[in-house]
Scaffold this active site. Structure first.
Site, PDB file in Angstrom:
ATOM      1  N   ARG A 239      23.435  65.017  -9.143  1.00  0.00           N
ATOM      2  CA  ARG A 239      22.824  64.163  -8.131  1.00  0.00           C
ATOM      3  C   ARG A 239      23.890  63.714  -7.153  1.00  0.00           C
ATOM      4  O   ARG A 239      24.972  63.280  -7.553  1.00  0.00           O
ATOM      5  CB  ARG A 239      22.167  62.930  -8.764  1.00  0.00           C
ATOM      6  N   GLU A 268      20.693  63.813   1.261  1.00  0.00           N
ATOM      7  CA  GLU A 268      20.512  65.171   1.790  1.00  0.00           C
ATOM      8  C   GLU A 268      19.147  65.319   2.455  1.00  0.00           C
ATOM      9  O   GLU A 268      18.179  64.700   2.036  1.00  0.00           O
ATOM     10  CB  GLU A 268      20.703  66.208   0.676  1.00  0.00           C
ATOM     11  N   HIS A 286      21.874  72.698  -2.169  1.00  0.00           N
ATOM     12  CA  HIS A 286      20.976  72.347  -3.281  1.00  0.00           C
ATOM     13  C   HIS A 286      20.184  73.572  -3.749  1.00  0.00           C
ATOM     14  O   HIS A 286      18.948  73.598  -3.727  1.00  0.00           O
ATOM     15  CB  HIS A 286      20.011  71.232  -2.859  1.00  0.00           C
TER      16      HIS A 286
END
Length: 320
Positions: A239, A268, A286
């Site tokens: 995270r 993000e 990601h």
């Protein structure tokens, strides 16, 4: 008989969307981007099932706005901190997640981040693409080897253990901190540390694999970064909120941290702009679970869970 309505906040793989369409009238978001809680509340009215990802927050207000039709929230993620579980329980809404099927793909990204940070892949790529490479040189882009280095894993769950298994093949010694110590057979020779501070002090490469949560927000702060051995590498596939960005950027700039590999970020996709100016950071958008096989498996796990609920059963991936 009319089929129940399902709202897709994001596009899933073709195989998964086809499976959903067999049982539901599907309504899709206009664009494949992260939706706000308010946007979901407006677009998903009348839906019995909403499909989301970690990029969408499902708040108490969202759940209330979609009542009484909403009965299932299906998230394409193992994590669930973007969903108000208390509100879901209070409203009788089931929450389905996708555990157990993404660990190997995420571990592959973990090793990608470690290798690219250690061997200065971003700088190497820029050198060649920019037509600035003038041939072999004995001291060109000297990186850090992995053999004999200590890999500190914060969060030795399924993903952490998969990273450890791959790192052992590169000759790394495994250290870890977890909420509770693993059984000896799961440790597989790894060294346990009772606190994050102890782990940091023994981590030539620090890899964040924990599920996140408020207790771990900014666990990588200036104080703990100072405990890392000089020239350490920091990797995050957990995270973004677990890292104090200003502190890590300062350490990367000073050289105390040799390099970083980051696949997740606080806020993000609006990442801290300081990262973009650093050559010793490998940035990834990601994509931890982003393989065709894994995203198919994740989506089908949600579909199977919905089928189980329709039969009056409790699926293994149901949180509440």
């Amino acid at each position: 008989m009319a089929r129940p309505r399902a709202f897709l906040a994001r596009r899933f793989t073709p195989a998964v969307e086809a499976a959903i369409e067999q049982n539901y009238e599907v309504v899709r978001a206009g664009q494949d981007r992260g939706m706000s809680a308010e946007e979901i509340a407006g677009a998903a009215r009348g839906a019995e099932v909403i499909f989301v990802s970690t990029a969408e927050r499902v708040t108490a207000a969202t759940i209330a706005a979609l009542a009484p039709a909403l009965r299932v929230i299906a998230t394409l993620s193992a994590g669930h901190d973007h969903i108000d579980l208390d509100a879901a329980r209070a409203s009788g809404v089931a929450v389905l997640t996708t555990p157990d099927v993404l660990s190997e793909a995420c571990a592959e990204i973990g090793m990608m981040l470690i290798l690219n940070a250690a061997r200065r892949a971003h700088e190497a790529d820029l050198l060649v693409r920019g037509d600035n490479w003038h041939g072999f040189a004995p001291t060109l882009l000297l990186g850090r080897g992995l053999v004999g280095k200590r890999l500190g894993i914060l969060g030795m769950g399924r993903i952490g253990r998969e990273v450890a298994a791959r790192a052992r093949a590169f000759g790394m010694a495994i250290h870890y901190h977890n909420r509770s110590r693993l059984a000896e057979e799961r440790e597989a020779g790894a060294t346990h540390h009772a606190s994050p501070e102890a782990l940091f002090a023994h981590s030539d490469v620090l890899c964040l694999c924990a599920p996140g949560g408020t207790a771990l927000e900014r666990v990588v702060d200036a104080r703990r970064i100072a405990l890392l051995p000089a020239g350490a590498i920091v990797v995050n596939l957990a995270r973004g909120e677990m890292i104090d960005d200003d502190a890590l950027i300062a350490a990367l700039g000073s050289g105390h941290v040799f390099a970083a590999g980051l696949d997740v970020f606080a806020g993000e996709p609006a990442i801290h702009p300081g990262y973009r100016g650093l050559a010793n950071v490998f940035l990834s958008p990601h994509i931890g679970s982003a393989t065709i096989e894994t995203r198919d498996a994740m989506g089908m796990l949600l579909v199977d869970g919905l089928d189980a609920l329709a039969r009056g059963e409790t699926p293994s991936n149901q949180l509440c």
